[in-house]
Design a protein around this motif. Sequence first.
Motif, PDB file in Angstrom:
ATOM      1  N   TRP A  55       0.691   0.287 -16.955  1.00  0.00           N
ATOM      2  CA  TRP A  55       1.324   0.910 -15.644  1.00  0.00           C
ATOM      3  C   TRP A  55       2.529   1.673 -16.430  1.00  0.00           C
ATOM      4  CZ3 TRP A  55       6.524  -0.288 -13.959  1.00  0.00           C
ATOM      5  CH2 TRP A  55       6.858   0.400 -12.834  1.00  0.00           C
ATOM      6  N   PHE A 219       9.361   0.181  -6.488  1.00  0.00           N
ATOM      7  CA  PHE A 219       8.261  -0.134  -6.000  1.00  0.00           C
ATOM      8  C   PHE A 219       8.194  -1.722  -5.658  1.00  0.00           C
ATOM      9  CE2 PHE A 219       7.850   3.286  -9.246  1.00  0.00           C
ATOM     10  CZ  PHE A 219       7.139   4.130  -8.813  1.00  0.00           C
ATOM     11  N   TYR A 229       0.743  -3.744  -3.431  1.00  0.00           N
ATOM     12  CA  TYR A 229       0.840  -3.557  -4.824  1.00  0.00           C
ATOM     13  C   TYR A 229       1.265  -2.015  -5.117  1.00  0.00           C
ATOM     14  CZ  TYR A 229      -1.193  -2.814  -9.607  1.00  0.00           C
ATOM     15  OH  TYR A 229      -1.368  -2.221 -10.791  1.00  0.00           O
ATOM     16  N   GLY A 230       2.282  -1.530  -5.940  1.00  0.00           N
ATOM     17  CA  GLY A 230       2.422  -0.329  -6.442  1.00  0.00           C
ATOM     18  C   GLY A 230       3.045   0.624  -5.461  1.00  0.00           C
ATOM     19  N   LYS A 231       3.108   0.027  -3.948  1.00  0.00           N
ATOM     20  CA  LYS A 231       3.764   0.940  -2.792  1.00  0.00           C
ATOM     21  C   LYS A 231       5.224   1.498  -3.054  1.00  0.00           C
ATOM     22  CE  LYS A 231       0.354   0.072   0.900  1.00  0.00           C
ATOM     23  NZ  LYS A 231       0.601  -0.300   2.293  1.00  0.00           N
ATOM     24  N   THR A 255       1.647   4.893  -2.490  1.00  0.00           N
ATOM     25  CA  THR A 255       2.119   4.729  -3.789  1.00  0.00           C
ATOM     26  C   THR A 255       2.320   6.251  -4.533  1.00  0.00           C
ATOM     27  OG1 THR A 255      -0.143   5.127  -4.994  1.00  0.00           O
ATOM     28  CG2 THR A 255       0.281   2.841  -3.937  1.00  0.00           C
ATOM     29  N   ASP A 256       2.652   6.141  -5.972  1.00  0.00           N
ATOM     30  CA  ASP A 256       2.947   7.803  -6.542  1.00  0.00           C
ATOM     31  C   ASP A 256       1.582   8.252  -7.100  1.00  0.00           C
ATOM     32  OD1 ASP A 256       2.461   5.832  -8.536  1.00  0.00           O
ATOM     33  OD2 ASP A 256       4.086   6.279  -9.656  1.00  0.00           O
ATOM     34  N   PHE A 260      -3.163   1.579  -7.038  1.00  0.00           N
ATOM     35  CA  PHE A 260      -3.685   1.114  -5.731  1.00  0.00           C
ATOM     36  C   PHE A 260      -4.174  -0.250  -5.740  1.00  0.00           C
ATOM     37  CE2 PHE A 260      -4.270   5.687  -6.281  1.00  0.00           C
ATOM     38  CZ  PHE A 260      -3.673   6.193  -4.876  1.00  0.00           C
ATOM     39  N   HIS A 261      -4.163  -0.732  -4.479  1.00  0.00           N
ATOM     40  CA  HIS A 261      -4.168  -2.114  -4.573  1.00  0.00           C
ATOM     41  C   HIS A 261      -5.704  -2.775  -4.824  1.00  0.00           C
ATOM     42  CE1 HIS A 261      -6.516  -2.133  -0.690  1.00  0.00           C
ATOM     43  NE2 HIS A 261      -5.710  -1.039  -0.427  1.00  0.00           N
TER      44      HIS A 261
END
Length: 525
Positions: A55, A219, A229-231, A255-256, A260-261
């Motif tokens: 990430w 995030f 997750y990642g939102k 997310t960007d 993604f989950h």
Amino acid sequence: MTRRSCAIYATGIVSAHLLIVGIALVVAQVFQTMIHERLKKEFTLTEASQVFESWKNPPPPVYMEYYFFNVTNPKEFLAGGKAAVQQIGPYTYREYRPRENISFLENGTKIYALNPKSFVFVPEKSVGNPEVDIVRTVNIPFVAVMNELSSYSFFLRTGISMYIKSLGVDLFLTRTVHEVLWGFKDPLLTKLHTMRSEVDEYFGLMWKKNGTHEGEFVFHTGVENYLDYGKIDTWNGMRKMNWWSSNQSNMINGTDGAVFHPLINRNELLYIFAADLCRSIHLAYVEDVEVKGIQAYRFAPPSDVLMSPKENPTNEGFCVPAGDCLGTGVLKVSVCREGAPIVVSFPHFYQADPMYINAIDGLSPNKDEHETYLDLQPTSGVPIRACKRAQLNIILKRVQGFPSTRFLNETIFPIMFVNETATIDDDSASQMRTLLLIVTLVSNFPLLIVGMGIILLLVLVVLFCRNRQKKSEVKRIDFTEAFHSLTTTKDETAYTQVHPPTHTAPAASVSVRLCAFISHFSALG
């Protein structure tokens, strides 16, 4: 009990236990639940997780392909005719996007990061040299100034128009691809800079975007809920924007686009916040695909994302001011582009109203080349392949006081489009295949137990049948011997009964006397 019988009973007991345990595990989904819980804990933005490093520094190479629409008949267009354009490109750049200034917030449930992007030209993936190749396109600074002056008096506009004309500035300009993309000193903006210092002298579609970031992001790490997750929690300190005319349109969702989950299903909608589009968009499942031996779900923006508010009322909030709406397939983003009449769409007006396509000669939209899509591995949620495609356009129309526009028909004019692509690298693909193999084996372990139980059940049936056959053969042998003995006895009895019964006693008496005589004679000798 014989050894064979013991083997049969043992096989039956083991088979029954395996079937019972295996079926129970399948019904209860114990191993599948265990794997899912493991994935939910592993896919988090924490330093201990396996995905954190990827990430921070995404390993797959990202390429930005820029295509320009070269105007081939500017005089005819200014005279009221239809514009004709010719696509040139791609001019490809490798994009680097490491996460920087990372810090954890709120007990590790959120994470702050900047995402600066830098670009390096890749000549082997390009059609030419951007510092040499020439493109004729719309003069965006000139159009932006005209649009800004549209609310001023006619006489003021006329005077400014004459001054601009004396600078040699016109509706179209001819520059190198590099200048249009990365910036050049514009004569009109230079004059404005002397009057208003906040106006930049330079203009370029990517001016000041090489080595800079799109804003400050916070995030969710996904520790509390794997679906988060990642939102994005906030962007530039905002949880929602204030540009659009409805709360729903101003929401910062999803997310960007980098993560993604896990455990994605085909029925859900995925949300991405696109800072360059000034809004969030959603993607829906399209089909199953395979990338480098990895099964993936393809998600793409459905047609209702840029649909006209007349057909999709939820898009009415993107009309600014309220009620000032464009047709299907285009989005006016002047509110976040300093008032310039900028419009975004998919390349070649893909999925747009045919009137925008027919207004320009040289456009040919098609799904394969112009659709935006995302291929996600559903178990992990990891993007395997991505193609983000967006087109930049500008509204051209008549502005009184500017003679060069007096014959123009209002047109949404295409400037350029970008194809941003990324595909998982070979090393990451190999690791992903190994991970999926382990997940599949562990998840299907109960089925393996059931399979072993079925195999032992078949072995039990075979042993039982062979045992029955053995017993039948033994019984058949005993019966044969008994039958043979009985038959022999009957034959002997039948032979004895040939002599008449009346001669039996005398024959026996003669025989006895003959034996006695022989014994007596032997004794005398």
